[in-house]
Design an enzyme around this catalytic site. Structure first.
Site, PDB file in Angstrom:
ATOM      1  N   LYS A  50       8.023  -5.501  11.534  1.00  0.00           N
ATOM      2  CA  LYS A  50       8.243  -4.575  10.672  1.00  0.00           C
ATOM      3  C   LYS A  50       6.894  -3.483  10.073  1.00  0.00           C
ATOM      4  O   LYS A  50       6.140  -3.850   9.298  1.00  0.00           O
ATOM      5  CB  LYS A  50       8.410  -5.323   9.272  1.00  0.00           C
ATOM      6  CG  LYS A  50       8.877  -4.684   8.152  1.00  0.00           C
ATOM      7  CD  LYS A  50       9.456  -5.785   6.855  1.00  0.00           C
ATOM      8  CE  LYS A  50      10.471  -4.707   5.339  1.00  0.00           C
ATOM      9  NZ  LYS A  50      11.207  -4.199   5.627  1.00  0.00           N
TER      10      LYS A  50
ATOM     11  N   GLU B 113      20.919  -1.268  13.375  1.00  0.00           N
ATOM     12  CA  GLU B 113      20.520  -1.077  12.283  1.00  0.00           C
ATOM     13  C   GLU B 113      21.071  -0.577  11.675  1.00  0.00           C
ATOM     14  O   GLU B 113      21.307   1.203  11.522  1.00  0.00           O
ATOM     15  CB  GLU B 113      19.261  -1.982  12.142  1.00  0.00           C
ATOM     16  CG  GLU B 113      18.310  -1.593  12.107  1.00  0.00           C
ATOM     17  CD  GLU B 113      17.101  -1.978  12.079  1.00  0.00           C
ATOM     18  OE1 GLU B 113      17.209  -3.281  11.269  1.00  0.00           O
ATOM     19  OE2 GLU B 113      15.567  -1.905  12.069  1.00  0.00           O
TER      20      GLU B 113
HETATM   21  N1  PDD Z   1      13.782  -2.570   4.610  1.00  0.00           N
HETATM   22  N2  PDD Z   1      16.300  -3.187   8.860  1.00  0.00           N
HETATM   23  C1  PDD Z   1      15.643  -2.209   8.436  1.00  0.00           C
HETATM   24  C2  PDD Z   1      14.638  -1.177   9.250  1.00  0.00           C
HETATM   25  C3  PDD Z   1      14.560  -2.189   7.067  1.00  0.00           C
HETATM   26  O1  PDD Z   1      13.439  -1.484   6.729  1.00  0.00           O
HETATM   27  C4  PDD Z   1      15.363  -2.997   6.061  1.00  0.00           C
HETATM   28  C5  PDD Z   1      14.651  -3.520   4.870  1.00  0.00           C
HETATM   29  C6  PDD Z   1      15.783  -4.385   7.070  1.00  0.00           C
HETATM   30  C7  PDD Z   1      16.513  -5.649   6.230  1.00  0.00           C
HETATM   31  O2  PDD Z   1      15.745  -6.308   5.785  1.00  0.00           O
HETATM   32  P1  PDD Z   1      15.941  -7.693   4.534  1.00  0.00           P
HETATM   33  O3  PDD Z   1      16.694  -8.318   4.663  1.00  0.00           O
HETATM   34  O4  PDD Z   1      14.582  -8.525   5.218  1.00  0.00           O
HETATM   35  O5  PDD Z   1      15.017  -7.104   3.692  1.00  0.00           O
HETATM   36  C8  PDD Z   1      16.168  -4.457   7.920  1.00  0.00           C
HETATM   37  C9  PDD Z   1      12.846  -2.482   2.941  1.00  0.00           C
HETATM   38  C10 PDD Z   1      13.713  -2.770   1.405  1.00  0.00           C
HETATM   39  C11 PDD Z   1      12.642  -1.364   2.283  1.00  0.00           C
HETATM   40  O6  PDD Z   1      12.166  -0.913   3.803  1.00  0.00           O
HETATM   41  O7  PDD Z   1      12.300  -0.851   1.489  1.00  0.00           O
END
Ligand code: PDD
Length: 289
Positions: free
Chosen positions: A144, A176
């Site tokens: 992340k 995704e």
């Molecule tokens: N983004 N894939 C990507 C590329 C993401 O940036 C996110 C979440 C997800 C979903 O992950 P999760 O369910 O753990 O939030 C998948 C966050 C919310 C953001 O960048 O604001």
């Protein structure tokens, strides 16, 4: 109030050096954690993913031993309110500009709290629009990372077409969304891209799979082709801020009937019930490995 390197202060008083490696290189990682009535949802799973991201970029955890939990709880108390999204970011800190790591690294730790918009009730009737775009990101999308330029460009393209998300395709396969995971439903079977370096292991994705499987819904984690995506009866987006969102138009064409589908309705209902159970009182959080 925001948190920066040990202090709780108003955002206008918080400043970081232009020599920060987060600014110069995007050398850092982040998390976004939803909070309902002051209670962070699936916090342990988010902190576990943070530890994995830090370890993947070889940055020692600057707040081990419950430090994160205590800091985030204090920050939420400083920003009271019902539904919140908690953002935290760690970078490799300030140093003379050199791509390789500096010898001494004091990480920069920042966190802030923002209002979390409740899902617009109209979404249950109309769903949202998405576009598809080529996935131009790097080979470690499971980290992340705050380096989100490809995601930013994809989302901007979506915004310019009045779509809420860009769904990314690489080599004919669905990866995704620009900031979400993607599920498809066909003939009652729920499918989502299998975990691996091409996608972020979404916390919401894992939770949705868990609650659906607990209800004996057939769910598969496997490769999804562009043709599968375009032939889907239903498409959903999941993320910590979107929960489970039905996509009813892809590239301007209707998805399935063009209305949010029955499997989505069931998924959101199960998700919400489980979320309320998990955030009802202290110590009831659901743990993910
Ligand atoms: N983004 N894939 C990507 C590329 C993401 O940036 C996110 C979440 C997800 C979903 O992950 P999760 O369910 O753990 O939030 C998948 C966050 C919310 C953001 O960048 O604001």
């Amino acid at each position: 109030m925001v948190y920066l390197n040990g202090a709780y202060l108003p955002p206008e008083k918080a400043s970081i050096s232009p020599m920060d490696r987060g600014f110069l290189f995007g050398d850092g990682v982040y998390e976004v954690i939803p909070s309902y009535d002051g209670q962070m949802f699936l916090l342990d799973a988010h902190l576990e993913r943070l530890r994995r991201s830090l370890s993947a970029i070889r940055l020692p955890d600057p707040m081990p031993d419950g430090g994160w939990r205590a800091m985030l709880q204090r920050l939420l108390q400083e920003n009271p309110g019902a539904d919140r999204s908690v953002y935290l970011q760690v970078t490799r800190g300030k140093a003379a500009r050199d791509h390789a790591f500096p010898a001494q690294t004091a990480a920069t730790v920042f966190a802030m709290v923002s209002p979390l918009a409740a899902q617009d009730p109209a979404v249950a009737e109309t769903g949202v629009s998405a576009i598809s775009v080529p996935d131009q990101r790097w080979g470690r999308c499971d980290i992340k990372s705050v380096a989100l330029l490809a995601n930013v460009l994809a989302r901007q393209q979506a915004a310019e077409q009045a779509a809420v998300e860009a769904i990314l395709l690489r080599d004919g396969l669905l990866t995704e969304g620009a900031a979400s995971n993607v599920f498809v439903v066909r003939d009652g079977v729920v499918r989502t891209t299998a975990l691996g370096p091409a996608i972020l292991p979404g916390i919401t994705r894992a939770f949705v799979l868990e609650v659906l499987r607990a209800g004996r819904q057939d769910c598969r984690e496997e490769p999804i082709t562009e043709a599968d995506l375009r032939a889907a009866d239903e498409i959903w987006l999941t993320s910590s801020t979107k929960e489970v969102l039905p996509v009813t138009r892809l590239d301007g064409r209707p998805v399935g009937t063009g209305r949010p589908g029955p499997v989505w309705r069931k998924a959101l209902e199960r998700y919400r019930q489980a979320r309320v159970r998990a955030t009802r009182g202290p110590g009831l959080e659901i743990h993910h490995g």
